[in-house]
Design a protein around this motif. Structure first.
Motif, PDB file in Angstrom:
ATOM      1  N   LYS A 251       2.353  -1.862  23.313  1.00 29.62           N
ATOM      2  CA  LYS A 251       3.209  -1.361  22.296  1.00 29.62           C
ATOM      3  C   LYS A 251       4.057  -2.340  21.578  1.00 29.62           C
ATOM      4  CE  LYS A 251       3.469   3.163  22.777  1.00 29.62           C
ATOM      5  NZ  LYS A 251       2.120   3.325  22.586  1.00 29.62           N
ATOM      6  N   ARG A 252       4.316  -2.128  20.081  1.00 31.50           N
ATOM      7  CA  ARG A 252       4.973  -3.187  19.354  1.00 31.50           C
ATOM      8  C   ARG A 252       6.115  -3.143  19.719  1.00 31.50           C
ATOM      9  NH1 ARG A 252       2.907  -2.613  13.390  1.00 31.50           N
ATOM     10  NH2 ARG A 252       0.407  -2.707  13.829  1.00 31.50           N
ATOM     11  N   PRO A 253       6.649  -4.473  19.731  1.00 28.11           N
ATOM     12  CA  PRO A 253       8.092  -4.740  19.864  1.00 28.11           C
ATOM     13  C   PRO A 253       9.065  -4.581  18.541  1.00 28.11           C
ATOM     14  CG  PRO A 253       6.980  -6.882  19.620  1.00 28.11           C
ATOM     15  CD  PRO A 253       5.853  -5.648  19.440  1.00 28.11           C
TER      16      PRO A 253
ATOM     17  N   THR B 150      -7.754  -0.273   3.895  1.00 23.30           N
ATOM     18  CA  THR B 150      -7.262   1.099   3.369  1.00 23.30           C
ATOM     19  C   THR B 150      -7.112   1.257   1.849  1.00 23.30           C
ATOM     20  OG1 THR B 150      -5.090   0.309   3.335  1.00 23.30           O
ATOM     21  CG2 THR B 150      -5.861   1.127   5.521  1.00 23.30           C
ATOM     22  N   GLU B 151      -6.759   2.525   1.236  1.00 24.45           N
ATOM     23  CA  GLU B 151      -6.420   2.646   0.033  1.00 24.45           C
ATOM     24  C   GLU B 151      -5.075   1.463  -0.241  1.00 24.45           C
ATOM     25  OE1 GLU B 151      -4.346   6.432  -0.895  1.00 24.45           O
ATOM     26  OE2 GLU B 151      -4.105   6.736   1.125  1.00 24.45           O
ATOM     27  N   SER B 152      -5.257   1.129  -1.579  1.00 24.07           N
ATOM     28  CA  SER B 152      -4.191   0.337  -2.015  1.00 24.07           C
ATOM     29  C   SER B 152      -3.055   1.332  -2.598  1.00 24.07           C
ATOM     30  CB  SER B 152      -4.680  -0.729  -2.926  1.00 24.07           C
ATOM     31  OG  SER B 152      -3.445  -1.365  -3.457  1.00 24.07           O
ATOM     32  N   LEU B 153      -1.833   0.983  -2.245  1.00 26.34           N
ATOM     33  CA  LEU B 153      -0.750   1.754  -2.816  1.00 26.34           C
ATOM     34  C   LEU B 153       0.220   0.555  -3.238  1.00 26.34           C
ATOM     35  CD1 LEU B 153      -0.538   4.045   0.259  1.00 26.34           C
ATOM     36  CD2 LEU B 153      -0.719   4.784  -2.113  1.00 26.34           C
ATOM     37  N   SER B 154       1.345   1.105  -3.783  1.00 26.36           N
ATOM     38  CA  SER B 154       2.584   0.382  -4.356  1.00 26.36           C
ATOM     39  C   SER B 154       3.462  -0.184  -3.579  1.00 26.36           C
ATOM     40  CB  SER B 154       3.013   1.099  -5.608  1.00 26.36           C
ATOM     41  OG  SER B 154       4.049   0.332  -6.364  1.00 26.36           O
ATOM     42  N   MET B 155       4.735   0.164  -3.865  1.00 36.48           N
ATOM     43  CA  MET B 155       5.912  -0.615  -3.282  1.00 36.48           C
ATOM     44  C   MET B 155       6.072   0.525  -1.912  1.00 36.48           C
ATOM     45  SD  MET B 155       8.953  -0.212  -5.503  1.00 36.48           S
ATOM     46  CE  MET B 155       8.568  -1.523  -6.670  1.00 36.48           C
ATOM     47  N   ASN B 156       6.725  -0.051  -0.958  1.00 39.74           N
ATOM     48  CA  ASN B 156       7.228   0.679   0.157  1.00 39.74           C
ATOM     49  C   ASN B 156       8.887   1.401  -0.222  1.00 39.74           C
ATOM     50  OD1 ASN B 156       9.453  -1.043   1.125  1.00 39.74           O
ATOM     51  ND2 ASN B 156       7.862  -2.314   1.974  1.00 39.74           N
ATOM     52  N   LEU B 157       9.082   2.260   0.521  1.00 40.90           N
ATOM     53  CA  LEU B 157      10.268   2.749   0.102  1.00 40.90           C
ATOM     54  C   LEU B 157      11.569   2.109   0.267  1.00 40.90           C
ATOM     55  CD1 LEU B 157      10.368   6.445   1.507  1.00 40.90           C
ATOM     56  CD2 LEU B 157       9.934   5.631  -0.913  1.00 40.90           C
TER      57      LEU B 157
ATOM     58  N   ASP C 105      10.448   1.155   5.272  1.00 39.67           N
ATOM     59  CA  ASP C 105       9.483   0.090   5.050  1.00 39.67           C
ATOM     60  C   ASP C 105       7.882   0.502   5.355  1.00 39.67           C
ATOM     61  OD1 ASP C 105      11.394  -2.360   5.589  1.00 39.67           O
ATOM     62  OD2 ASP C 105      11.664  -0.455   6.775  1.00 39.67           O
ATOM     63  N   ASN C 106       7.692   1.528   6.153  1.00 39.50           N
ATOM     64  CA  ASN C 106       6.373   1.950   6.622  1.00 39.50           C
ATOM     65  C   ASN C 106       5.940   3.252   5.796  1.00 39.50           C
ATOM     66  OD1 ASN C 106       6.041  -0.238   8.102  1.00 39.50           O
ATOM     67  ND2 ASN C 106       6.699   0.892   9.969  1.00 39.50           N
ATOM     68  N   ILE C 107       6.726   3.651   4.722  1.00 40.47           N
ATOM     69  CA  ILE C 107       6.472   4.652   3.900  1.00 40.47           C
ATOM     70  C   ILE C 107       5.919   4.113   2.453  1.00 40.47           C
ATOM     71  CG2 ILE C 107       6.969   6.870   2.789  1.00 40.47           C
ATOM     72  CD1 ILE C 107       8.898   7.148   5.280  1.00 40.47           C
TER      73      ILE C 107
ATOM     74  N   GLY D  97       4.261  -8.148   7.390  1.00 40.02           N
ATOM     75  CA  GLY D  97       5.105  -7.704   8.614  1.00 40.02           C
ATOM     76  C   GLY D  97       4.640  -8.543   9.687  1.00 40.02           C
ATOM     77  N   MET D  98       5.328  -7.900  10.841  1.00 40.61           N
ATOM     78  CA  MET D  98       5.394  -8.593  12.197  1.00 40.61           C
ATOM     79  C   MET D  98       3.895  -8.815  12.692  1.00 40.61           C
ATOM     80  SD  MET D  98       7.165  -9.597  14.329  1.00 40.61           S
ATOM     81  CE  MET D  98       7.109 -10.400  16.151  1.00 40.61           C
ATOM     82  N   PHE D  99       3.029  -8.018  12.347  1.00 44.86           N
ATOM     83  CA  PHE D  99       1.815  -8.051  12.654  1.00 44.86           C
ATOM     84  C   PHE D  99       0.745  -8.479  11.820  1.00 44.86           C
ATOM     85  CE2 PHE D  99       4.734  -5.534  15.286  1.00 44.86           C
ATOM     86  CZ  PHE D  99       4.109  -5.773  16.431  1.00 44.86           C
ATOM     87  N   SER D 100       0.923  -8.661  10.640  1.00 48.28           N
ATOM     88  CA  SER D 100      -0.160  -8.741   9.747  1.00 48.28           C
ATOM     89  C   SER D 100       0.206  -9.208   8.612  1.00 48.28           C
ATOM     90  CB  SER D 100      -0.761  -7.391   9.536  1.00 48.28           C
ATOM     91  OG  SER D 100      -0.162  -6.452   8.977  1.00 48.28           O
ATOM     92  N   ALA D 101      -0.551  -9.530   7.754  1.00 50.14           N
ATOM     93  CA  ALA D 101      -0.431 -10.014   6.221  1.00 50.14           C
ATOM     94  C   ALA D 101      -1.215  -9.042   5.767  1.00 50.14           C
ATOM     95  CB  ALA D 101      -0.881 -11.353   5.945  1.00 50.14           C
TER      96      ALA D 101
ATOM     97  N   ILE E  67      -6.028  -4.755   2.409  1.00 47.31           N
ATOM     98  CA  ILE E  67      -6.808  -5.208   3.426  1.00 47.31           C
ATOM     99  C   ILE E  67      -5.620  -5.688   4.377  1.00 47.31           C
ATOM    100  CG2 ILE E  67      -8.462  -6.723   4.697  1.00 47.31           C
ATOM    101  CD1 ILE E  67     -10.003  -6.867   2.117  1.00 47.31           C
ATOM    102  N   LYS E  68      -5.576  -5.207   5.452  1.00 46.39           N
ATOM    103  CA  LYS E  68      -4.368  -5.631   6.499  1.00 46.39           C
ATOM    104  C   LYS E  68      -5.176  -6.660   7.533  1.00 46.39           C
ATOM    105  CE  LYS E  68      -1.045  -3.628   9.490  1.00 46.39           C
ATOM    106  NZ  LYS E  68      -0.401  -2.354   9.791  1.00 46.39           N
ATOM    107  N   VAL E  69      -4.844  -8.036   7.317  1.00 42.42           N
ATOM    108  CA  VAL E  69      -5.044  -8.768   8.117  1.00 42.42           C
ATOM    109  C   VAL E  69      -4.312  -8.997   9.243  1.00 42.42           C
ATOM    110  CG1 VAL E  69      -6.256 -11.276   8.124  1.00 42.42           C
ATOM    111  CG2 VAL E  69      -6.070  -9.782   5.676  1.00 42.42           C
TER     112      VAL E  69
ATOM    113  N   CYS F   2       2.371   4.902   6.251  1.00 40.30           N
ATOM    114  CA  CYS F   2       1.277   3.909   6.667  1.00 40.30           C
ATOM    115  C   CYS F   2       1.933   3.108   8.183  1.00 40.30           C
ATOM    116  CB  CYS F   2       1.152   2.812   5.936  1.00 40.30           C
ATOM    117  SG  CYS F   2       2.617   1.713   5.264  1.00 40.30           S
ATOM    118  N   ASP F   3       1.333   2.144   8.370  1.00 37.82           N
ATOM    119  CA  ASP F   3       1.412   1.383   9.507  1.00 37.82           C
ATOM    120  C   ASP F   3       1.473   1.993  10.713  1.00 37.82           C
ATOM    121  OD1 ASP F   3       2.340  -0.649  11.353  1.00 37.82           O
ATOM    122  OD2 ASP F   3       4.055  -1.205  10.466  1.00 37.82           O
ATOM    123  N   LEU F   4       0.386   2.581  11.456  1.00 34.58           N
ATOM    124  CA  LEU F   4       0.337   3.197  12.549  1.00 34.58           C
ATOM    125  C   LEU F   4       0.048   2.270  13.736  1.00 34.58           C
ATOM    126  CD1 LEU F   4      -0.774   5.474  10.329  1.00 34.58           C
ATOM    127  CD2 LEU F   4      -0.454   6.770  12.409  1.00 34.58           C
TER     128      LEU F   4
END
Ligand SMILES: Nc1ncnc2c1ncn2[C@@H]1O[C@H](COP(=O)(O)OP(=O)(O)OP(=O)(O)O)[C@@H](O)[C@H]1O
Length: 822
Positions: free
Chosen positions: A6-8, A574-581, A626-628, A494-498, A523-525, A645-647
């Motif tokens: 689980k993510r911290p 994934t699909e590419s979107l714009s800014m987060n909320l 941040d995850n929308i 994010g905490m887990f990826s670029a 691409i979430k690396v 996003c960010d599941l």
């Protein structure tokens, strides 16, 4: 049981830098400036205005005291040329009891009358009006008429010339009001042609009041909260201390008046706003009254029409955009002085990083089983297969990742020297990353997963592809996945990826319809750490499940293309979107939030997303702005369509493991903190917090810790029921045997942690009081706007039910009057 991964999420003290000082908020300049006569230049006056309001503990109107004031007189500026006029209306206390709304209406009506005079007036001798001085011309640009600037006003010391306006018959029903506007011209004035629409303000106001009362009565039953402060704090070993805020009330009135901060907005959409007066003031709303959103657009259970444009920002004069500052966040006690945290300033990543170690420790109790997790992923067919060998080694063995050199099998080009029998030709070597068990890894016999070698970057930079934290170093222009994608820019971290944006260079496999050459993808690396790797695979797996259940892409869930590996990093396309909320709030609603129409449209999409997750029995477990992500229309620049996003924290309901650090803290539901079994209701809680944030620009529960979060929740929503506390795994950490809350607080003097017992019976704070303006301000709102605002409060209240069993479901939320408009 879950993989245990689980993510911290952070649980440390919130940075004080996130605080915003409400007292610094300026009141917008508006037409009320015309009624100030304090001899202060307008800009300074704005500042001073706010200070006075604070000092005197009342708000919004400077010297004008609500409920005890009269319009004294209207003056025509002594230097005003004929045919035009400068109007200064003095508003001074007289002791009469005039309702605030009526005063505003009277003033506005009168000014409109005067402006009518101005437009239609002509000199009696037929001469054209004298030209204005440059200063006045300047002022007129603002006013479209007489400038109310400080410079053009009589100074306090200079005698003011009070002049009567030409005889303008007070409209019917205004008997008695005319005396307040007595003004005489300096010189004989031309007889104006006054065309007056017959109005009866008293009747109008009475009618509005009646409707308002009807609406309020309807809502009283559902959302009203008591005004009596009733949290009593008994300091252990000390006397009782009240921490009740000064801001609680019957739910409709603000005692401090600070809620009037956005009240001026009400004028734009009200009938008053449509007067030529406001137009002449140069106040333009990009959302004119005619564009007021209707609230019956489509059945709420249907998907949201894509690309339907709407504004995001609040309009300075839109009444339904009132988002008063929470009066109960400004208690002098200091107990909750940190309540007002700007949503735009908050950076959850920082917090997550700070708490990472803490969380790791917490996870040690439940050792992850990478084998089962990976095998599960393969069984589900997500992404490309990873070689997994049978392993019967003990689970407690530690894993490590190492780089080794192997022969480059691709180095098999024709070599002219072979013809000369050079059998001893040295094969090229290449580096690959392998993961193996530490204890049994001799001679590479225990290698488990061979990751793809670097194939597109020169060997000399292979060692340097990751930064110290395991993030892949992004190189714009780099081609990855065997020439399939070219990275263009970085989208976020994010905490887990670029996350990077990339272009599809070639379509691979005809079955992949989504591979359109030239298409942009994200691409979430994922960071190169085992737990994050596994978490990333899980994220892709769940995303696939959700996408499969929503083939037509109507439920606002991010679309997954595929996964691949690059230099030891899992890459999720994934699909590419714009800014987060969070960025949307920052850009369009910094500290004030977005307009109600945008909030409603976003809410609809989020509830659809949540309904899909509920149907698939998936818990997102990290819903926050941040995850929308909002889609980006290059044509309209509108951010109208959302995707969840960010599941990376998501899990099947059946897998839900008890951990108090699931979900980012500000969005964490009480059942998580208490260590109760949970389901998709935790996401509904997070959506409630998110919607509040979207509308106000402030964080609803900015708790410093889980313990503080519980206190803030109970202050707003009342006591957590005993049944929940009894069942809670971590109940005893927060409640004593008598079920009283034990708060961990810093002693104000010594700075030491102290325990305080809080006897909480009823809520001491009021969601409605935070969101609904004062009753006098409500008079300026259109009925449907007020109704919509009250519906919004009611919906939030239901999203934030402390008991998850009673929290509203996504389906019921979509059918709620806030969404349907009925
Ligand atoms: N598909 C996308 N299109 C555009 N931007 C994206 C996309 N996915 C992610 N981003 C950007 O990258 C940021 C980080 O993404 P995401 O939250 O998925 O990463 P994470 O490492 O899992 O972060 P967290 O710390 O929240 O768990 C997002 O806030 C967003 O700004």
């Amino acid at each position: 049981m879950s993989s245990g991964i689980k993510r911290p999420h952070a649980d440390d003290a919130h940075s004080a830098s996130g605080r915003s000082d409400q007292s610094d908020r300026k009141k917008p300049r508006d037409w009320r400036d015309a009624f100030l006569d304090d001899g202060v230049p307008p800009r300074d006056r704005d500042r001073d205005y706010g200070r006075r309001d604070r000092d005197q503990g009342r708000g919004g109107y400077g010297d004008r005291q609500i409920g005890a004031m009269m319009i004294d007189e209207a003056q025509v500026g002594d230097t005003a040329p004929q045919g035009t006029e400068q109007i200064i209306v003095n508003v001074s206390p007289r002791g009469e009891n005039i309702p605030d709304g009526m005063v505003t209406a009277m003033i506005t009506d009168k000014i409109r009358d005067m402006m009518t005079v101005s437009v239609r007036g002509k000199a009696s001798d037929g001469r054209p009006p004298r030209p204005l001085s440059p200063r006045r011309q300047q002022g007129q640009q603002l006013w479209g008429g007489p400038p109310p600037t400080h410079a053009s006003r009589p100074s306090p010391s200079a005698p003011q010339t009070s002049v009567k306006l030409p005889p303008v018959a007070p409209p019917q029903g205004k008997a008695g009001m005319g005396q307040f506007f007595q003004a005489e011209p300096e010189e004989p004035e031309p007889e104006p042609e006054v065309v007056e629409e017959e109005q009866d303000p008293a009747k109008m106001l009475e009618e509005r009041r009646r409707k308002r009362e009807e609406i309020m009565a309807k809502f009283k039953a559902t959302g009203g909260k008591p005004s009596v402060p009733n949290v009593v704090v008994n300091e252990v070993g000390g006397g009782a201390e009240s921490v009740a805020s000064g801001g609680t009330r019957t739910g409709l009135q603000t005692s401090t008046g600070k809620s009037l901060a956005c009240s001026d907005k009400s004028l734009a959409d009200s009938p008053i706003a449509a007067t030529p007066m406001l137009n002449n003031l140069g106040i333009q709303s990009s959302n004119p009254p005619s564009a007021t959103p209707t609230i019956t657009e489509q059945p709420s259970l249907a998907h949201t029409p894509q690309g339907k444009a709407f504004d995001l920002a609040k309009h300075p004069f839109a009444s339904n955009d009132s988002a008063p500052l929470p009066p109960d966040t400004q208690t002098p006690s200091g107990v909750h002085a940190d309540m007002t945290v700007s949503a735009a300033d908050y950076d959850p990543t920082q917090e997550a990083l700070a708490d990472h170690e803490k969380r790791q420790k917490d996870l040690e109790a439940v050792k992850p089983d990478p084998q089962s997790a990976i095998a599960l992923e393969i069984a589900d067919g997500v992404g490309e297969p990873i070689t997994v060998e049978d392993d019967d080694s003990p689970k407690e063995e530690e894993w490590e990742e190492v780089e080794i050199e192997v022969d480059d099998e691709e180095d098999d080009e024709f070599d002219m020297f072979d013809a000369f029998g050079d059998d001893e030709k040295q094969k090229k070597k290449k580096k690959v990353t392998v993961r193996r068990l530490k204890n049994g890894g001799q001679a590479g016999a225990r290698e488990e997963i061979i990751k793809k070698p670097a194939s597109t970057i020169a060997p000399e930079v292979v060692d340097n592809v990751d930064d110290a934290d395991g993030y892949y170093r992004i190189t714009p222009g780099e081609i990855v996945d065997d020439g399939r994608y070219q990275i263009t820019i970085s989208l976020g971290k994010g905490m887990f990826s670029a996350v990077v944006k990339a272009k599809v260079l070639k379509a691979v496999g005809q079955e992949r319809r989504q591979d359109v050459v030239g298409k942009e993808v994200a691409i979430k690396v994922v960071r190169s750490q085992e737990s994050m790797y596994i978490s990333g695979r899980k994220e892709a797996q769940i995303l696939k499940k959700l996408n499969d259940a929503d083939p037509d892409d109507k439920k606002h869930m991010l679309r997954l293309d595929r996964t691949f590996e690059h230099r030891g990093h899992l890459c999720i396309v994934t699909e590419s979107l714009s800014m987060n909320l969070r960025d949307v709030i920052k850009r369009f609603g910094n500290n004030v939030g977005l307009n109600m129409r945008a909030v409603r449209a976003y809410a609809h999409q989020l509830f659809l997303g949540l309904s899909l997750m509920r149907k698939c029995e998936v818990v997102h477990a990290d819903i926050k702005p941040d995850n929308i992500l909002a889609s980006h229309s290059t044509v309209t620049e509108n951010k109208t369509t959302l995707k969840i996003c960010d599941l990376g924290s998501a899990a099947e309901i059946t897998e839900g493991e008890i951990t108090p650090y699931l979900v980012s803290r500000f969005y964490r539901a009480p059942e998580i903190i208490l260590g109760l079994p949970y389901d998709t209701a935790i996401d509904m809680w997070s959506i409630g917090c998110t919607l509040y944030e979207l509308f106000t620009g402030k964080i609803l529960f900015p708790g410093r810790s889980n313990n503080h979060m519980l206190l803030l929740m109970m202050e707003l929503k009342g006591k957590i029921n005993h049944r929940m506390i009894k069942k809670a795994s971590f109940g005893t950490m927060h409640f004593d045997e008598a079920m009283n809350f034990i708060g961990l607080e810093k002693d104000k003097i010594t700075g030491e942690d102290t325990l305080k017992t809080h006897v909480i019976n009823k809520p001491t704070k009021d969601l409605r009081a935070r969101l609904v303006p004062s009753s006098s301000e409500q008079l300026k709102m259109k009925d449907d706007e007020l109704k919509q605002l009250l519906n919004f409060v009611d919906l939030l209240d239901k999203c934030l039910h402390l008991d998850p069993a009673k929290r509203i479901t996504p389906r019921d939320a979509l059918l709620h009057p806030f969404m349907t408009g009925h």
